[in-house]
Write a protein that holds these residues in place. Structure first.
Motif, PDB file in Angstrom:
ATOM      1  N   GLY A 162       1.744   8.186 -12.689  1.00  0.00           N
ATOM      2  CA  GLY A 162       2.699   9.100 -12.065  1.00  0.00           C
ATOM      3  C   GLY A 162       3.382   8.505 -10.869  1.00  0.00           C
ATOM      4  O   GLY A 162       3.053   7.405 -10.411  1.00  0.00           O
ATOM      5  N   ALA A 163       4.346   9.263 -10.337  1.00  0.00           N
ATOM      6  CA  ALA A 163       5.099   8.837  -9.162  1.00  0.00           C
ATOM      7  C   ALA A 163       4.192   8.664  -7.953  1.00  0.00           C
ATOM      8  O   ALA A 163       4.465   7.868  -7.059  1.00  0.00           O
ATOM      9  CB  ALA A 163       6.191   9.861  -8.859  1.00  0.00           C
ATOM     10  N   ASP A 164       3.069   9.418  -7.930  1.00  0.00           N
ATOM     11  CA  ASP A 164       2.200   9.396  -6.759  1.00  0.00           C
ATOM     12  C   ASP A 164       1.093   8.357  -6.854  1.00  0.00           C
ATOM     13  O   ASP A 164       0.326   8.174  -5.916  1.00  0.00           O
ATOM     14  CB  ASP A 164       1.536  10.775  -6.565  1.00  0.00           C
ATOM     15  CG  ASP A 164       2.573  11.855  -6.352  1.00  0.00           C
ATOM     16  OD1 ASP A 164       3.658  11.507  -5.837  1.00  0.00           O
ATOM     17  OD2 ASP A 164       2.302  13.014  -6.711  1.00  0.00           O
ATOM     18  N   ASP A 168       0.845  -1.179   0.000  1.00  0.00           N
ATOM     19  CA  ASP A 168       0.000   0.000   0.000  1.00  0.00           C
ATOM     20  C   ASP A 168       0.894   1.247   0.000  1.00  0.00           C
ATOM     21  O   ASP A 168       1.011   1.931   1.001  1.00  0.00           O
ATOM     22  CB  ASP A 168      -0.894  -0.056   1.251  1.00  0.00           C
ATOM     23  CG  ASP A 168      -1.934   1.042   1.242  1.00  0.00           C
ATOM     24  OD1 ASP A 168      -2.123   1.666   0.171  1.00  0.00           O
ATOM     25  OD2 ASP A 168      -2.538   1.287   2.288  1.00  0.00           O
ATOM     26  N   LEU A 169       1.561   1.486  -1.137  1.00  0.00           N
ATOM     27  CA  LEU A 169       2.496   2.608  -1.239  1.00  0.00           C
ATOM     28  C   LEU A 169       2.360   3.246  -2.614  1.00  0.00           C
ATOM     29  O   LEU A 169       1.930   2.593  -3.569  1.00  0.00           O
ATOM     30  CB  LEU A 169       3.939   2.094  -1.115  1.00  0.00           C
ATOM     31  CG  LEU A 169       4.463   1.671   0.252  1.00  0.00           C
ATOM     32  CD1 LEU A 169       5.843   1.067   0.102  1.00  0.00           C
ATOM     33  CD2 LEU A 169       4.516   2.878   1.188  1.00  0.00           C
ATOM     34  N   ALA A 170       2.766   4.527  -2.708  1.00  0.00           N
ATOM     35  CA  ALA A 170       2.823   5.174  -4.016  1.00  0.00           C
ATOM     36  C   ALA A 170       4.007   4.595  -4.794  1.00  0.00           C
ATOM     37  O   ALA A 170       4.979   4.114  -4.197  1.00  0.00           O
ATOM     38  CB  ALA A 170       2.987   6.676  -3.850  1.00  0.00           C
ATOM     39  N   VAL A 171       3.922   4.642  -6.119  1.00  0.00           N
ATOM     40  CA  VAL A 171       4.936   4.051  -6.981  1.00  0.00           C
ATOM     41  C   VAL A 171       6.348   4.510  -6.606  1.00  0.00           C
ATOM     42  O   VAL A 171       7.243   3.687  -6.389  1.00  0.00           O
ATOM     43  CB  VAL A 171       4.641   4.398  -8.467  1.00  0.00           C
ATOM     44  CG1 VAL A 171       5.805   4.015  -9.349  1.00  0.00           C
ATOM     45  CG2 VAL A 171       3.372   3.689  -8.925  1.00  0.00           C
ATOM     46  N   ALA A 172       6.543   5.836  -6.484  1.00  0.00           N
ATOM     47  CA  ALA A 172       7.892   6.353  -6.228  1.00  0.00           C
ATOM     48  C   ALA A 172       8.395   5.940  -4.847  1.00  0.00           C
ATOM     49  O   ALA A 172       9.569   5.596  -4.681  1.00  0.00           O
ATOM     50  CB  ALA A 172       7.916   7.873  -6.365  1.00  0.00           C
ATOM     51  N   ASP A 173       7.486   5.953  -3.853  1.00  0.00           N
ATOM     52  CA  ASP A 173       7.900   5.555  -2.496  1.00  0.00           C
ATOM     53  C   ASP A 173       8.364   4.111  -2.496  1.00  0.00           C
ATOM     54  O   ASP A 173       9.351   3.744  -1.852  1.00  0.00           O
ATOM     55  CB  ASP A 173       6.745   5.726  -1.503  1.00  0.00           C
ATOM     56  CG  ASP A 173       6.378   7.181  -1.308  1.00  0.00           C
ATOM     57  OD1 ASP A 173       7.237   8.036  -1.613  1.00  0.00           O
ATOM     58  OD2 ASP A 173       5.247   7.466  -0.875  1.00  0.00           O
ATOM     59  N   PHE A 174       7.619   3.280  -3.225  1.00  0.00           N
ATOM     60  CA  PHE A 174       7.995   1.875  -3.283  1.00  0.00           C
ATOM     61  C   PHE A 174       9.341   1.694  -3.988  1.00  0.00           C
ATOM     62  O   PHE A 174      10.207   0.954  -3.518  1.00  0.00           O
ATOM     63  CB  PHE A 174       6.915   1.061  -3.998  1.00  0.00           C
ATOM     64  CG  PHE A 174       7.376  -0.334  -4.261  1.00  0.00           C
ATOM     65  CD1 PHE A 174       7.575  -1.207  -3.212  1.00  0.00           C
ATOM     66  CD2 PHE A 174       7.684  -0.748  -5.538  1.00  0.00           C
ATOM     67  CE1 PHE A 174       8.056  -2.484  -3.425  1.00  0.00           C
ATOM     68  CE2 PHE A 174       8.165  -2.016  -5.770  1.00  0.00           C
ATOM     69  CZ  PHE A 174       8.358  -2.888  -4.710  1.00  0.00           C
ATOM     70  N   LEU A 175       9.515   2.389  -5.119  1.00  0.00           N
ATOM     71  CA  LEU A 175      10.790   2.252  -5.843  1.00  0.00           C
ATOM     72  C   LEU A 175      11.952   2.731  -4.973  1.00  0.00           C
ATOM     73  O   LEU A 175      13.053   2.178  -5.023  1.00  0.00           O
ATOM     74  CB  LEU A 175      10.738   3.032  -7.162  1.00  0.00           C
ATOM     75  CG  LEU A 175       9.790   2.437  -8.223  1.00  0.00           C
ATOM     76  CD1 LEU A 175       9.719   3.348  -9.445  1.00  0.00           C
ATOM     77  CD2 LEU A 175      10.226   1.042  -8.638  1.00  0.00           C
ATOM     78  N   HIS A 176      11.690   3.748  -4.155  1.00  0.00           N
ATOM     79  CA  HIS A 176      12.719   4.211  -3.217  1.00  0.00           C
ATOM     80  C   HIS A 176      13.110   3.109  -2.239  1.00  0.00           C
ATOM     81  O   HIS A 176      14.291   2.903  -1.963  1.00  0.00           O
ATOM     82  CB  HIS A 176      12.239   5.442  -2.443  1.00  0.00           C
ATOM     83  CG  HIS A 176      12.759   6.714  -3.042  1.00  0.00           C
ATOM     84  ND1 HIS A 176      14.065   7.108  -2.867  1.00  0.00           N
ATOM     85  CD2 HIS A 176      12.172   7.642  -3.817  1.00  0.00           C
ATOM     86  CE1 HIS A 176      14.255   8.245  -3.517  1.00  0.00           C
ATOM     87  NE2 HIS A 176      13.127   8.585  -4.109  1.00  0.00           N
ATOM     88  N   LEU A 177      12.082   2.391  -1.728  1.00  0.00           N
ATOM     89  CA  LEU A 177      12.362   1.277  -0.816  1.00  0.00           C
ATOM     90  C   LEU A 177      13.255   0.244  -1.501  1.00  0.00           C
ATOM     91  O   LEU A 177      14.188  -0.282  -0.910  1.00  0.00           O
ATOM     92  CB  LEU A 177      11.065   0.569  -0.425  1.00  0.00           C
ATOM     93  CG  LEU A 177      10.274   1.057   0.756  1.00  0.00           C
ATOM     94  CD1 LEU A 177       9.176   0.040   1.065  1.00  0.00           C
ATOM     95  CD2 LEU A 177      11.171   1.222   1.958  1.00  0.00           C
ATOM     96  N   HIS A 178      12.923  -0.038  -2.762  1.00  0.00           N
ATOM     97  CA  HIS A 178      13.709  -1.041  -3.481  1.00  0.00           C
ATOM     98  C   HIS A 178      15.142  -0.551  -3.704  1.00  0.00           C
ATOM     99  O   HIS A 178      16.099  -1.297  -3.515  1.00  0.00           O
ATOM    100  CB  HIS A 178      13.037  -1.393  -4.816  1.00  0.00           C
ATOM    101  CG  HIS A 178      13.577  -2.649  -5.436  1.00  0.00           C
ATOM    102  ND1 HIS A 178      13.396  -2.974  -6.755  1.00  0.00           N
ATOM    103  CD2 HIS A 178      14.315  -3.661  -4.897  1.00  0.00           C
ATOM    104  CE1 HIS A 178      14.001  -4.130  -6.994  1.00  0.00           C
ATOM    105  NE2 HIS A 178      14.557  -4.569  -5.905  1.00  0.00           N
ATOM    106  N   GLN A 220      -3.352   0.671  -7.371  1.00  0.00           N
ATOM    107  CA  GLN A 220      -4.334   1.192  -8.322  1.00  0.00           C
ATOM    108  C   GLN A 220      -3.849   1.101  -9.762  1.00  0.00           C
ATOM    109  O   GLN A 220      -4.553   1.511 -10.675  1.00  0.00           O
ATOM    110  CB  GLN A 220      -4.672   2.646  -7.986  1.00  0.00           C
ATOM    111  CG  GLN A 220      -5.698   2.736  -6.872  1.00  0.00           C
ATOM    112  CD  GLN A 220      -6.009   4.166  -6.509  1.00  0.00           C
ATOM    113  OE1 GLN A 220      -5.853   5.073  -7.332  1.00  0.00           O
ATOM    114  NE2 GLN A 220      -6.436   4.363  -5.279  1.00  0.00           N
ATOM    115  N   LEU A 221      -2.652   0.583  -9.977  1.00  0.00           N
ATOM    116  CA  LEU A 221      -2.148   0.452 -11.343  1.00  0.00           C
ATOM    117  C   LEU A 221      -2.999  -0.583 -12.089  1.00  0.00           C
ATOM    118  O   LEU A 221      -3.427  -1.579 -11.501  1.00  0.00           O
ATOM    119  CB  LEU A 221      -0.693  -0.012 -11.329  1.00  0.00           C
ATOM    120  CG  LEU A 221       0.331   0.929 -10.695  1.00  0.00           C
ATOM    121  CD1 LEU A 221       1.706   0.268 -10.684  1.00  0.00           C
ATOM    122  CD2 LEU A 221       0.392   2.251 -11.454  1.00  0.00           C
TER     123      LEU A 221
END
Lengths: 332, 233
Positions: free
Chosen positions: A206-208, A167-177, A213-214
């Motif tokens: 978008g990043a947000d 349950d994260l925004a795309v950019a936040d998740f990619l940051h985690l990775h 929801q993708l």
């Protein structure tokens, strides 16, 4: 082993993160662990679930994880799959030699043994799976310890059953990775993955955008871009991604450019013809290895035109246009 | 006999992984059995027996399941030896994340699933932190990226364990787990041995920090398993 309590606590941001994720105050720079422990309120020491030793051990594990993450896997030069046997016990005829940047397609009916072949590669089989195949890394049997370490595994997998569940925004998740890979420039890595994913997906995001929801095509595109650009694994196994609404040619190019070895199980003619070779699996064994003939390559070009036209029709549908107009503009 | 402690959050896939692993070992001639510790109800004993493995079910009821475990594990181990087992798996659901059933001299395995969320490894505590082997399940339904992030988060709290991915449904990855379980230490004495982590909370000697195993060390409210009933439960 716990770190000596008199050693100065590390004060880099990545280590300070340990205290933050555990709800502990930041240590004062230059402090050792014994002094830090004594500086905590007694309630925290008595009831917080930590002891001085477990805190030292926890911090050591946290810091060590970063070193493990930063360790780049050695570049792979080749992967050999030595023949095993078919389901009826007859010997398999073909030896496969795979090199970085190569795309190999795997075709065959359900139950023919495509998944077994992918699983043999995934676990670096050494004659000990039902197929009796052996997988060589850079020409020799891999270190047996690799098989008992999830982190040392060489293979990334993408299948149509996989979904993002965080349950994260795309950019936040990619940051985690990116953080889990201990990358120097996480922001840049995140931007590259996002750009590549959006370029591949039919519809922009978008990043947000929350991961969950993708659309199917968008998440597949993000998985592919991430596996190509952020995952350290040199081998990518892809199982049936045809119906995803992803620019498949672009996706494969991304893997090829990054020097990944790609094994693609598919019944999509366009994808099957875009590989350098395709393996026909029958009765649990590789029955044939087909290299695309000039006639087949011609076929592939025509298929690509159909594919673009179909994509055009999909786009027209999305815009709410009557299809006959779009049809007359497109070439079938 | 080898004894392994297998722990993990409810529905993480402990039983499914164990069934796949034990079936492989059974094919190699290993005689394996299971004791399942749970709180209020469990159908897992039936699943194990249906697969041909002798199984005990111990229900902790009102007491803490980890305390119940340590008060009963010696009797369960004795039962396993009576059955002529080569390998006994003690499976327990880690319910409150505070404790762990892992014993210093025994091989300790923790099962987690990828769906649990990236923060879960930080919440789980000694069941994960003191394990020798962490098996991560349900990797077939999440993305490669999530698998990598999750494994990294596990590594951050346990620097020493082996981390493996396994699929309890297809059995992928369980061959490796079977190899490791089969190398577990043989014939470890439980009585006088120690838990890896103390289990304080309420009513028995373990609630007050006792870590030694053995009847001499057990005071207060102790519930013993009825072995005959456990074999049928």
């Amino acid at each position: 082993m716990p770190e000596p309590r008199t050693a100065t606590l590390p004060d880099d941001p990545a280590s300070i993160e340990f205290f933050r994720v555990n709800g502990l105050p930041d240590p004062t720079p230059g402090m050792d662990l014994a002094a830090y422990w004594d500086s905590l309120p007694w309630q925290q020491r008595d009831l917080g679930g930590w002891t001085a030793d477990s805190l030292a051990e926890g911090l050591a594990a946290f810091v060590a994880a970063r070193h493990i993450a930063a360790r780049q896997p050695a570049a792979l030069r080749s992967l050999d799959i030595l023949p095993g046997r078919a389901k009826d016990g007859s010997p398999e005829a073909h030896t496969l030699h795979l090199v970085p940047g190569e795309v190999v397609c795997i075709v065959g009916p359900t139950g023919s043994g495509k998944s077994r072949l992918l699983a043999d590669i995934e676990c670096l089989a050494q004659g000990d799976t039902p197929s009796r195949r052996r997988v060589l890394v850079d020409g020799s049997a891999p270190d047996p310890q690799w098989r008992f370490s999830g982190e040392a595994r060489l293979v990334a997998q993408i299948t149509q059953n996989m979904n993002f569940v965080m349950d994260l925004a795309v950019a936040d998740f990619l940051h985690l990775h990116a953080e889990s890979r201990a990358l120097e420039d996480a922001d840049e890595a995140v931007r590259r993955v996002l750009d590549a994913a959006v370029a591949m997906a039919g519809e922009p995001f978008g990043a947000d955008t929350p991961l969950t929801q993708l659309s199917g095509g968008q998440s597949r595109a993000l998985m592919i871009a991430d596996a190509a650009l952020l995952s350290p694994k040199p081998v990518v196994l892809i199982d049936e991604i045809e119906n995803a609404g992803v620019d498949r040619g672009r996706a494969l190019n991304l893997f090829v450019e990054k020097g990944k070895i790609v094994l693609l199980s598919t019944h999509d003619p366009l994808l099957a013809l875009s590989g350098h070779r395709r393996l026909v699996i029958r009765n649990g064994a590789v029955a044939r290895v087909i290299e695309a003939s000039p006639a087949e390559r011609e076929c592939a070009q025509r298929l690509a035109r159909f594919d673009r036209s179909l994509a055009g029709l999909r786009e027209a549908l999305r815009r709410g246009e009557p299809l006959d107009e779009a049809w007359s503009r497109l070439r079938f | 006999m080898k004894l392994i402690t297998l722990a993990g959050p409810p529905s993480s896939g402990k039983t499914s992984v164990a069934l796949k692993v034990l079936r492989q070992l059974q094919d190699e001639g290993v005689k394996a059995g299971v004791v399942k510790f749970d709180c209020l109800a469990s159908q897992d004993g039936k699943r194990y027996r249906a697969a041909g493995f002798p199984a005990l079910t111990g229900l902790a009821g009102n007491t803490c399941p980890d305390h119940f475990f340590v008060n009963n594990i010696e009797d369960c181990a004795a039962w396993g030896r009576e059955q002529g087992l080569d390998l006994l798996v003690s499976e327990s659901a880690g319910l409150c994340n505070r404790c762990a059933p892992h014993v210093r001299s025994l091989y300790a395995c923790c099962v987690l699933d990828n769906l649990a969320g990236v923060d879960t490894p930080r919440k789980i505590g000694p069941m994960l932190k003191t394990a020798d082997l962490v098996v991560i399940t349900k990797g077939d339904i999440v993305s490669q990226a999530e698998r990598e992030v999750f494994a990294h988060r596990v590594r951050q709290v346990n620097g020493k364990a082996r981390i493996l991915f396994a699929n309890g449904i297809t059995g992928q990855g369980t061959w490796e787990v079977a190899r490791l379980w089969n190398e577990a230490p043989q014939d470890q004495e439980l009585t006088g041995g120690r838990l890896r982590f103390s289990l304080p909370s309420a009513v028995c000697s373990y609630c007050f920090g006792q870590t030694r195993i053995g009847r001499d060390y057990q005071r207060g409210v102790i519930r013993r398993m009825d072995m005959e009933a456990a074999e049928r439960a």
